[in-house]
Motif scaffolding. Structure first.
Motif, PDB file in Angstrom:
ATOM      1  N   SER A   1     -17.181  -1.293  -1.493  1.00 34.71           N
ATOM      2  CA  SER A   1     -17.591  -1.029  -0.122  1.00 34.71           C
ATOM      3  C   SER A   1     -18.769  -1.932   0.198  1.00 34.71           C
ATOM      4  O   SER A   1     -19.470  -2.400  -0.700  1.00 34.71           O
ATOM      5  CB  SER A   1     -17.987   0.438   0.019  1.00 34.71           C
ATOM      6  OG  SER A   1     -19.071   0.705  -0.834  1.00 34.71           O
ATOM      7  N   SER A   2     -18.991  -2.173   1.485  1.00 31.93           N
ATOM      8  CA  SER A   2     -20.033  -3.129   1.860  1.00 31.93           C
ATOM      9  C   SER A   2     -21.403  -2.669   1.364  1.00 31.93           C
ATOM     10  O   SER A   2     -22.255  -3.493   1.053  1.00 31.93           O
ATOM     11  CB  SER A   2     -20.044  -3.318   3.377  1.00 31.93           C
ATOM     12  OG  SER A   2     -20.078  -2.066   4.003  1.00 31.93           O
ATOM     13  N   SER A   3     -21.596  -1.347   1.217  1.00 37.86           N
ATOM     14  CA  SER A   3     -22.908  -0.875   0.782  1.00 37.86           C
ATOM     15  C   SER A   3     -23.167  -1.162  -0.694  1.00 37.86           C
ATOM     16  O   SER A   3     -24.308  -1.268  -1.113  1.00 37.86           O
ATOM     17  CB  SER A   3     -23.034   0.628   1.063  1.00 37.86           C
ATOM     18  OG  SER A   3     -21.960   1.320   0.476  1.00 37.86           O
TER      19      SER A   3
ATOM     20  N   LYS B   1     -22.434  -5.964  -2.367  1.00 40.79           N
ATOM     21  CA  LYS B   1     -23.398  -7.062  -2.267  1.00 40.79           C
ATOM     22  C   LYS B   1     -24.387  -7.046  -3.432  1.00 40.79           C
ATOM     23  O   LYS B   1     -24.685  -8.075  -4.023  1.00 40.79           O
ATOM     24  CB  LYS B   1     -24.152  -6.986  -0.933  1.00 40.79           C
ATOM     25  CG  LYS B   1     -23.247  -7.137   0.284  1.00 40.79           C
ATOM     26  CD  LYS B   1     -23.171  -8.583   0.752  1.00 40.79           C
ATOM     27  CE  LYS B   1     -22.028  -8.811   1.734  1.00 40.79           C
ATOM     28  NZ  LYS B   1     -22.133  -8.027   2.974  1.00 40.79           N
TER      29      LYS B   1
ATOM     30  N   THR C   1     -15.423  -7.197   0.537  1.00 37.88           N
ATOM     31  CA  THR C   1     -15.818  -5.824   0.848  1.00 37.88           C
ATOM     32  C   THR C   1     -14.807  -5.145   1.769  1.00 37.88           C
ATOM     33  O   THR C   1     -14.284  -5.741   2.705  1.00 37.88           O
ATOM     34  CB  THR C   1     -17.206  -5.774   1.515  1.00 37.88           C
ATOM     35  OG1 THR C   1     -17.154  -6.559   2.702  1.00 37.88           O
ATOM     36  CG2 THR C   1     -18.269  -6.299   0.594  1.00 37.88           C
ATOM     37  N   SER C   2     -14.553  -3.903   1.428  1.00 38.82           N
ATOM     38  CA  SER C   2     -13.712  -3.042   2.258  1.00 38.82           C
ATOM     39  C   SER C   2     -13.923  -1.633   1.736  1.00 38.82           C
ATOM     40  O   SER C   2     -14.087  -1.428   0.529  1.00 38.82           O
ATOM     41  CB  SER C   2     -12.236  -3.436   2.132  1.00 38.82           C
ATOM     42  OG  SER C   2     -11.413  -2.363   2.569  1.00 38.82           O
TER      43      SER C   2
ATOM     44  N   GLU D   1     -18.290 -15.160   0.072  1.00 34.73           N
ATOM     45  CA  GLU D   1     -17.569 -13.991   0.590  1.00 34.73           C
ATOM     46  C   GLU D   1     -16.102 -14.310   0.785  1.00 34.73           C
ATOM     47  O   GLU D   1     -15.739 -15.415   1.191  1.00 34.73           O
ATOM     48  CB  GLU D   1     -18.194 -13.543   1.913  1.00 34.73           C
ATOM     49  CG  GLU D   1     -19.563 -12.930   1.689  1.00 34.73           C
ATOM     50  CD  GLU D   1     -19.866 -11.804   2.667  1.00 34.73           C
ATOM     51  OE1 GLU D   1     -18.928 -11.110   3.084  1.00 34.73           O
ATOM     52  OE2 GLU D   1     -21.054 -11.659   3.001  1.00 34.73           O
TER      53      GLU D   1
END
Lengths: 342, 268
Positions: free
Chosen positions: A67-69, A72, A91-92, A198
């Motif tokens: 997930s994007s949170s 990264k 990310t997803s 990315e």
């Protein structure tokens, strides 16, 4: 199965690679490494997979999905892992549970678009779930649970619960490999300086959803990577037996707790603690087997430990054939004494 | 009233004949494999898969219409089909393959079976063991799901099917993952692989073994399925060897000696 008998078609080494980009017989390896992570931390098996991938030569690109949170921060950590030259981060929300259906197609499309020669991941529950699904989409015959890299197409892996070692050569264009974490040192998580790129996740299938996780809570070290393990068998007779005899000894040694299949099946210990062919494979500095007879399925999970100690009242128990130090004694007396004197 | 019987689920259970788990295997003298002239039986994880299919029907009679066992292997692998039939499978398919085959090839054979059966009696659930105890690959179920583009639920320790076996029916699966359990929700059509703790397989009773002899086993060749090229091995086994043998060490007399030896070895 493939390892049982020699192949009849000897000599036909040349398989059709998915994409031939070199006329030279020496193809430079170009590895896509799947990074497993949980709660922001990279799984040690992925770090061992980096070490295995380094033996292939060529570049290693680490794929971080999540997930994007979360992704990264993990990508940042992966960029510092020694041996990794690039980090691909995708990310997803569909990636967050590390399930196969969304992630396998991403691996497939990356391998096809970027001409990777190898896909490498840890042979963990996550790796075992996702990687074969990616392999079949690449029409590649996966090599599972390797313990040695002999060349960019040749690997050694245990078969028959570790009672034989098969050396296999892959003729596939893309080699898909899962790595036994305990067979390779973990790559250092410092000193690397990979670029982060990315990757657009695109359309992500998500037919399966995680609804709940029930993790065994423990303040002890993680079983698969602990440097010391104390395991109990059926002779403990109950979960109270584990709490009374195994856990204090483990705490004294700062060890993880393991269990034989018999103890797990009888409900004395949690599933996640099972050591053996169908459970965890461990290779700690010190493995203490208490009340474990030493069935081949159990030995498959711990026989690469540096020092094995067995405490068992049956002098004929097979565990003594692999134990460096064996104590023939009643565990109910010997274990408390050992715990106290340590 | 039920909408239609056609919606009921047909379950395919792939089973493998492998060396019995209790046999201490020996590396063959040519160093290319292991001595296979020993007791064989059904891969233990596959027994769990057969058992689960039968129990699913016992739990939810309306949902499961038919249980079909399938194996790919030499003529002798019919034994394991008979075992599956005696445990409660309704019929069986034997894909005759002379030599050993890799999970990739097995997954292609299974997809061909699913496709072939789709015209008559569609398969909505494939239940496999999580790994075979001979090659320890743990790939076939996942590969089949990938080929069929069906969802997958691997290493299941609990399976709950809701509904009447229609397409899209919800299935809740508890999976054994590193560190504990994960509960996932998915739907049929589905590929499931079994973990050890899913169930305790039943023994086939003598009457059931006798009944199983009358059940139908359909035989296909690889050519019937158009897969001659697909089963060619991609991995060449260069060598099979004994693992390094551990030297069992000496026994110690008491706890004190154990502690001093551990100290000597630098382990504590």
């Amino acid at each position: 199965m493939f390892a049982v008998r020699s192949m009849l078609r000897a000599g036909s080494r040349a398989a059709t690679p998915l994409r031939a980009f070199s006329t030279s017989s020496m193809r430079q390896a170009n590895t896509l490494l799947f990074v497993e992570h949980k709660n922001g931390a990279i799984n040690p098996a992925s770090l061992s997979a980096v070490t295995a991938a380094q033996k292939l030569g060529g570049e290693i690109h680490a794929l971080v999905t999540g997930s994007s949170s979360h992704a990264k921060a993990v990508a940042e950590a992966a960029s510092k892992v020694q041996g990794v030259s690039k980090v691909l981060v995708s990310t997803s929300d569909a990636f967050s549970a590390l399930l196969a259906e969304p992630i396998a197609p991403l691996i497939e499309s990356l391998v096809k678009s970027k001409s990777y020669t190898h896909v490498v991941a840890g042979h963990t529950a996550v790796g075992r779930d996702i990687i074969p699904r990616a392999a079949v989409c690449l029409d590649s015959s996966q090599v599972s649970d390797i313990i040695e890299v002999q060349g960019e197409d040749t690997f050694v892996r245990p078969i028959y619960a570790g009672n034989a070692l098969a050396t296999v050569m892959s003729k596939d264009g893309v080699k898909v490999v899962t790595v036994r974490g305990t067979a390779f040192d973990a790559a250092s998580t410092e000193g690397g300086n990979a670029s982060v790129e990315e990757v657009d996740a695109g359309e992500v299938p998500q037919p399966t959803k995680l609804v709940q996780e029930k993790m065994s809570e423990s303040t002890r070290p993680d079983l698969a990577t602990a440097s010391r393990v104390v395991s109990g068998g059926r002779a403990l007779k109950s979960s109270e037996g584990f709490a009374k005899y195994i856990e204090p000894l483990a705490d004294k040694l700062k060890a993880a707790v393991g269990a034989s299949r018999a103890a797990v099946d009888a409900g004395y210990a949690d599933n996640a603690l099972q050591v053996g062919q169908t459970g965890k494979i461990v290779a700690p500095e010190l493995y203490v087997a208490v009340g474990i007879s030493g069935a081949i399925q159990h030995l498959a999970g711990m026989k690469d430990s540096k020092t094995i100690v067995a405490i068992n009242k049956d002098p004929e128990a097979p565990i003594f054939q692999v134990a460096d130090m064996g104590l023939v004694a009643d565990l109910y007396e010997a274990v408390p004494e050992l715990t106290e004197k340590l | 009233m039920r909408a239609s019987l056609v919606n009921q689920l047909r379950v395919l259970v792939p089973v493998k004949r492998s060396i019995d788990y209790a046999v201490k295997i020996r590396v063959a003298s040519d160093g290319k494999g292991v001595d296979t002239n020993v007791q064989h039986s059904m891969n233990p994880f596959d027994e769990i898969a057969v058992e689960e299919a039968v129990r699913m029907r016992e739990r939810n009679k309306d949902a499961i219409k038919r249980i079909t066992a399938v194996t790919a292997g030499p003529a002798k692998s019919q034994d394991v089909l008979r075992t599956a039939l005696a445990m409660g499978a309704d019929d069986a398919i034997h894909v005759e393959v002379p030599g050993p085959i890799e999970p990739l090839a097995v997954s292609k054979i299974l997809r061909a079976i699913v496709d072939k059966e789709a015209s008559s009696d569609e398969i909505g659930l494939v239940l496999l063991g999580k790994q075979a105890i001979d090659d320890d690959a743990s790939q076939t179920g996942q590969m089949l799901a990938g080929l069929l583009k069906w969802p997958q639920a691997t290493f299941a320790s609990k399976v709950e099917l809701e509904g009447k076996g229609d397409k899209g029916d919800k299935v809740t699966v508890t999976r054994e993952v590193d560190g504990g359990l994960a509960v996932v929700e998915t739907h049929v059509p589905l590929v499931l692989t079994t973990d050890l703790r899913l169930n305790e397989p039943r023994y086939a009773s003598l009457p059931n073994i006798m009944k199983a002899k009358k059940k139908k086993v359909v035989k296909y060749s690889v050519a019937d399925l158009g897969l001659e090229k697909d089963i060619e091995p991609r991995l060449e086994t260069l060598k099979v060897s004994e693992p390094p043998q551990r030297q069992g060490g000496a026994k110690v007399e008491n706890v004190d000696e154990l502690i001093s030896k551990l100290k000597e070895a630098g382990r504590i």
